[in-house]
Design a protein around this motif. Structure first.
Motif, PDB file in Angstrom:
ATOM      1  N   ALA A 236       0.832  -1.206   0.000  1.00  0.00           N
ATOM      2  CA  ALA A 236       0.000   0.000   0.000  1.00  0.00           C
ATOM      3  C   ALA A 236       0.867   1.257   0.000  1.00  0.00           C
ATOM      4  O   ALA A 236       0.570   2.235  -0.705  1.00  0.00           O
TER       5      ALA A 236
ATOM      6  N   CYS B 251      -6.552   1.261  -1.612  1.00  0.00           N
ATOM      7  CA  CYS B 251      -7.052  -0.013  -1.089  1.00  0.00           C
ATOM      8  C   CYS B 251      -7.058  -1.034  -2.219  1.00  0.00           C
ATOM      9  O   CYS B 251      -7.752  -0.845  -3.225  1.00  0.00           O
TER      10      CYS B 251
ATOM     11  N   CYS C  23     -11.251   2.003   0.671  1.00  0.00           N
ATOM     12  CA  CYS C  23     -11.775   0.652   0.882  1.00  0.00           C
ATOM     13  C   CYS C  23     -13.303   0.614   0.848  1.00  0.00           C
ATOM     14  O   CYS C  23     -13.892  -0.420   0.487  1.00  0.00           O
TER      15      CYS C  23
ATOM     16  N   ASP D 203      -7.555   5.984   3.463  1.00  0.00           N
ATOM     17  CA  ASP D 203      -7.575   4.564   3.098  1.00  0.00           C
ATOM     18  C   ASP D 203      -8.947   3.948   3.353  1.00  0.00           C
ATOM     19  O   ASP D 203      -9.418   3.104   2.581  1.00  0.00           O
ATOM     20  N   GLU D 204      -9.570   4.375   4.431  1.00  0.00           N
ATOM     21  CA  GLU D 204     -10.920   3.868   4.749  1.00  0.00           C
ATOM     22  C   GLU D 204     -11.905   4.240   3.645  1.00  0.00           C
ATOM     23  O   GLU D 204     -12.760   3.435   3.247  1.00  0.00           O
TER      24      GLU D 204
END
Length: 298
Positions: A189, A279, A225, A221-222
């Protein structure tokens, strides 16, 4: 020695080719596949006896690999590496052809090529193709495939670096499957985000703009994703980011290359910093995996 009329039973079927296509979407604070060729079923040998399946032909598979790489070397193409996961997919399809007594790239109810490769391998691919044939030997199968322009193109395509080979025997006949693929590097990542950051600032320099400060948001990143989980761009967490920033969301197989749609936003003279969320995920749209990216510009 086989008579010429006997050799005519060695059929090949139109080559199947697949390329994954990323998607892109842009949202401003002030204000997406793949394909797989489906062949028509063709009787392999209508008059041949129904001889039961024996076993995978490991030596024939190795011979086909050697023959393919010899031809690629002569054509100036890099050698193919044999992958166990792609080979498992090729063998399963070869057995399916034997059981159906037909050559096809996809039988009714069978997954597509890319789905079959994803089911047996963890490799990340951006291209794949398949040759299928019925012949009496590795040498004969290779020769017949090389005489067919689409199959020859697959065998000699310099973009492919990996192959899976499946051969099953029915009496003196061999059901042959060659699954070719271009396997991408397995980046972490952090490596993905570093490559995107380098591309952003390269685009800034080319436009004679100041280099931007990188300040990755905690929820970047959340947000990336969340798109992967939904299998689509621009989901709610991303729209929330767009209230404060200009947000570019896209999928990428090559993180060092920015989507063309990003050019205008990235080169804006009013920017000071940027954030990257990434992600990696496999989804229904991208069975062999892709990077989901959230690029926020401030």
């Amino acid at each position: 020695m086989f008579k010429s009329s006997r050799r005519l039973l060695a059929f090949v079927l139109g080559a199947g080719v697949m390329t994954l296509k990323p998607a892109v979407h842009l949202a401003a604070a002030d204000g997406s596949g793949q394909s797989a060729h489906r062949a028509t079923l063709k009787t392999a040998s209508a008059n041949a006896p129904d001889i039961p399946y024996v076993e995978y032909e490991f030596q024939v598979e190795q011979d086909l690999l050697q023959l393919a790489n010899q031809s690629r070397q002569q054509a100036g193409a890099p050698s193919l590496a044999l992958d166990t996961g792609l080979t498992a997919a090729a063998r399963a399809h070869a057995q399916a052809m034997l059981e159906a007594r037909q050559l096809s790239h996809q039988f009714s109810g069978e997954p597509t090529l890319v789905q079959r490769l994803a089911a047996t391998s963890s490799l990340q691919l951006d291209q794949a193709a398949e040759n299928v044939a019925l012949d009496y030997s590795a040498q004969g199968g290779h020769q017949h495939l090389m005489l067919s322009p689409p199959h020859r193109a697959n065998l000699l395509n310099p973009a492919y670096n990996t192959v899976g080979l499946g051969v099953v025997r029915s009496g003196d006949r061999l059901y042959i499957v060659q699954d070719f693929a271009h396997v991408l590097p397995a980046y972490s990542a952090d490596e993905v985000k570093d490559r995107i950051a380098a591309a952003v600032n390269q685009a800034r320099r080319q436009a004679s703009r100041n280099v931007l400060l990188r300040r990755d948001l905690q929820n970047a990143d959340e947000a990336a994703c969340s798109m992967a989980h939904a299998d689509k761009l621009g989901v709610l967490p991303v729209r929330q980011l767009a209230r404060r920033f200009t947000v570019l969301t896209y999928t990428s197989l090559h993180p060092e290359t920015l989507p063309a749609e990003a050019s205008h936003a990235i080169r804006s003279p009013n920017l000071h910093s940027f954030s990257i969320g990434a992600c990696y995920a496999r989804t229904n749209t991208y069975p062999t995996g892709i990077q989901w990216i959230v690029l926020s510009l401030d």
